[in-house]
Design a protein around this motif. Structure first.
Motif, PDB file in Angstrom:
ATOM      1  N   SER A  42       0.858  -1.177   0.000  1.00 33.38           N
ATOM      2  CA  SER A  42       0.000   0.000   0.000  1.00 33.38           C
ATOM      3  C   SER A  42       0.898   1.231   0.000  1.00 33.38           C
ATOM      4  O   SER A  42       1.846   1.306   0.786  1.00 33.38           O
ATOM      5  CB  SER A  42      -0.904   0.024   1.235  1.00 33.38           C
ATOM      6  OG  SER A  42      -1.829  -1.041   1.192  1.00 33.38           O
ATOM      7  N   ILE A  43       0.579   2.171  -0.873  1.00 30.65           N
ATOM      8  CA  ILE A  43       1.359   3.401  -1.006  1.00 30.65           C
ATOM      9  C   ILE A  43       0.521   4.573  -0.515  1.00 30.65           C
ATOM     10  O   ILE A  43      -0.663   4.688  -0.851  1.00 30.65           O
ATOM     11  CB  ILE A  43       1.754   3.628  -2.483  1.00 30.65           C
ATOM     12  CG1 ILE A  43       2.555   2.440  -3.011  1.00 30.65           C
ATOM     13  CG2 ILE A  43       2.533   4.938  -2.640  1.00 30.65           C
ATOM     14  CD1 ILE A  43       2.752   2.456  -4.518  1.00 30.65           C
ATOM     15  N   PHE A  44       1.168   5.437   0.255  1.00 32.34           N
ATOM     16  CA  PHE A  44       0.545   6.654   0.764  1.00 32.34           C
ATOM     17  C   PHE A  44       1.396   7.834   0.308  1.00 32.34           C
ATOM     18  O   PHE A  44       2.527   7.995   0.768  1.00 32.34           O
ATOM     19  CB  PHE A  44       0.466   6.622   2.294  1.00 32.34           C
ATOM     20  CG  PHE A  44      -0.492   5.592   2.827  1.00 32.34           C
ATOM     21  CD1 PHE A  44      -1.765   5.955   3.235  1.00 32.34           C
ATOM     22  CD2 PHE A  44      -0.119   4.253   2.910  1.00 32.34           C
ATOM     23  CE1 PHE A  44      -2.654   4.998   3.723  1.00 32.34           C
ATOM     24  CE2 PHE A  44      -0.999   3.293   3.397  1.00 32.34           C
ATOM     25  CZ  PHE A  44      -2.263   3.665   3.803  1.00 32.34           C
ATOM     26  N   ILE A  45       0.857   8.633  -0.607  1.00 31.37           N
ATOM     27  CA  ILE A  45       1.566   9.813  -1.113  1.00 31.37           C
ATOM     28  C   ILE A  45       0.984  11.052  -0.449  1.00 31.37           C
ATOM     29  O   ILE A  45      -0.235  11.254  -0.428  1.00 31.37           O
ATOM     30  CB  ILE A  45       1.431   9.932  -2.650  1.00 31.37           C
ATOM     31  CG1 ILE A  45       2.044   8.725  -3.338  1.00 31.37           C
ATOM     32  CG2 ILE A  45       2.046  11.251  -3.148  1.00 31.37           C
ATOM     33  CD1 ILE A  45       3.549   8.602  -3.215  1.00 31.37           C
ATOM     34  N   PHE A  46       1.878  11.877   0.062  1.00 31.83           N
ATOM     35  CA  PHE A  46       1.502  13.143   0.686  1.00 31.83           C
ATOM     36  C   PHE A  46       2.052  14.293  -0.139  1.00 31.83           C
ATOM     37  O   PHE A  46       3.104  14.163  -0.770  1.00 31.83           O
ATOM     38  CB  PHE A  46       2.065  13.218   2.115  1.00 31.83           C
ATOM     39  CG  PHE A  46       1.420  12.252   3.059  1.00 31.83           C
ATOM     40  CD1 PHE A  46       0.325  12.624   3.820  1.00 31.83           C
ATOM     41  CD2 PHE A  46       1.895  10.946   3.171  1.00 31.83           C
ATOM     42  CE1 PHE A  46      -0.285  11.723   4.686  1.00 31.83           C
ATOM     43  CE2 PHE A  46       1.297  10.034   4.031  1.00 31.83           C
ATOM     44  CZ  PHE A  46       0.206  10.427   4.792  1.00 31.83           C
ATOM     45  N   ASN A  47       1.357  15.434  -0.108  1.00 37.03           N
ATOM     46  CA  ASN A  47       1.887  16.632  -0.747  1.00 37.03           C
ATOM     47  C   ASN A  47       2.655  17.454   0.289  1.00 37.03           C
ATOM     48  O   ASN A  47       2.780  17.045   1.459  1.00 37.03           O
ATOM     49  CB  ASN A  47       0.776  17.439  -1.441  1.00 37.03           C
ATOM     50  CG  ASN A  47      -0.283  17.967  -0.482  1.00 37.03           C
ATOM     51  OD1 ASN A  47      -0.077  18.059   0.729  1.00 37.03           O
ATOM     52  ND2 ASN A  47      -1.433  18.323  -1.028  1.00 37.03           N
ATOM     53  N   SER A  48       3.163  18.594  -0.112  1.00 38.68           N
ATOM     54  CA  SER A  48       3.984  19.412   0.795  1.00 38.68           C
ATOM     55  C   SER A  48       3.168  20.039   1.921  1.00 38.68           C
ATOM     56  O   SER A  48       3.734  20.569   2.878  1.00 38.68           O
ATOM     57  CB  SER A  48       4.751  20.487   0.019  1.00 38.68           C
ATOM     58  OG  SER A  48       3.857  21.301  -0.717  1.00 38.68           O
ATOM     59  N   GLN A  49       1.837  19.976   1.848  1.00 43.49           N
ATOM     60  CA  GLN A  49       0.982  20.451   2.940  1.00 43.49           C
ATOM     61  C   GLN A  49       0.582  19.304   3.874  1.00 43.49           C
ATOM     62  O   GLN A  49      -0.320  19.444   4.695  1.00 43.49           O
ATOM     63  CB  GLN A  49      -0.294  21.108   2.386  1.00 43.49           C
ATOM     64  CG  GLN A  49      -0.082  22.498   1.817  1.00 43.49           C
ATOM     65  CD  GLN A  49       0.611  22.459   0.457  1.00 43.49           C
ATOM     66  OE1 GLN A  49       0.209  21.719  -0.438  1.00 43.49           O
ATOM     67  NE2 GLN A  49       1.659  23.228   0.314  1.00 43.49           N
ATOM     68  N   SER A  50       1.257  18.161   3.731  1.00 42.62           N
ATOM     69  CA  SER A  50       1.002  16.962   4.546  1.00 42.62           C
ATOM     70  C   SER A  50      -0.394  16.393   4.340  1.00 42.62           C
ATOM     71  O   SER A  50      -0.951  15.748   5.231  1.00 42.62           O
ATOM     72  CB  SER A  50       1.254  17.243   6.037  1.00 42.62           C
ATOM     73  OG  SER A  50       2.567  17.678   6.225  1.00 42.62           O
ATOM     74  N   GLU A  51      -0.959  16.618   3.155  1.00 44.40           N
ATOM     75  CA  GLU A  51      -2.255  16.036   2.819  1.00 44.40           C
ATOM     76  C   GLU A  51      -2.025  14.728   2.067  1.00 44.40           C
ATOM     77  O   GLU A  51      -1.130  14.632   1.221  1.00 44.40           O
ATOM     78  CB  GLU A  51      -3.051  16.986   1.927  1.00 44.40           C
ATOM     79  CG  GLU A  51      -3.434  18.279   2.598  1.00 44.40           C
ATOM     80  CD  GLU A  51      -4.004  19.277   1.612  1.00 44.40           C
ATOM     81  OE1 GLU A  51      -5.025  19.909   1.975  1.00 44.40           O
ATOM     82  OE2 GLU A  51      -3.449  19.433   0.504  1.00 44.40           O
TER      83      GLU A  51
END
Length: 180
Positions: A42-51
């Motif tokens: 399972s992959i969890f990608i976050f953006n620079s706003q930690s979303e």
């Protein structure tokens, strides 16, 4: 369950024991009919706003169609490293790439109403990028970014809209986030 309902039905999955040691390979359909323990990620990608980037699974998926889940998940192929499989599927499903780091593993089993069972030794990888997805509509019908606190509220209010594995690993995900 009709065989044609499963994408990649002839794909071979890696059967493992509870220590994630490979004990064989078997086709995807029979693995899910028999509920055999197999390797997954399972992959969890976050953006620079930690979303967190969530995907809504395509309505054509053989289980959990239309449910919201983590950025991407699948199975490594025999002879393929889990990290290589993660990079491959992230691009195939979401049309994106990111530096992925292993975070933790968990074991779960869930029987779906259609008679199939997921029984996975799931390896979780986390990445960060602001690159937007270019989704594969055969896999994903929608996507959104959401903060972890908002996701927890959403899951508490509408648990039926989210995949079992996402709900199962949320606490461990929060403990292992690279940011706080």
């Amino acid at each position: 369950m009709k065989k044609q309902l499963i994408d990649g039905q002839d794909e071979l999955l890696i059967l493992v024991n509870e220590q994630d040691i490979q004990i064989g390979v078997q086709d995807k359909l029979s693995v899910h009919i028999e509920g055999l323990l197999h390797r997954a990620f399972s992959i969890f990608i976050f953006n620079s706003q930690s979303e967190l980037l969530l995907q809504q699974r395509s309505n054509g998926k053989y289980h959990s169609p239309g449910l919201w889940t983590n950025t991407c998940c699948s199975h490594p192929r025999p002879g393929e490293s889990t990290l290589d499989a993660c990079n491959r599927r992230l691009y195939e499903e979401m049309g994106m790439s990111a530096e992925l780091k292993f975070s933790f593993s968990f074991l779960y089993q869930f029987k779906f109403l259609n008679g199939l069972t997921e029984h996975e030794y799931d390896h979780v990888f986390i990445g960060q990028t602001d690159q937007g997805p270019e989704i594969n509509l055969n896999e994903v019908q929608a996507w959104k970014y959401i903060s972890i606190p908002d996701l927890e509220i959403e899951i508490a209010l509408n648990p039926e809209l989210y995949t079992p594995w996402l709900k199962i690993c949320m606490a461990q995900l929060k403990e292992n986030l690279p940011f706080k």
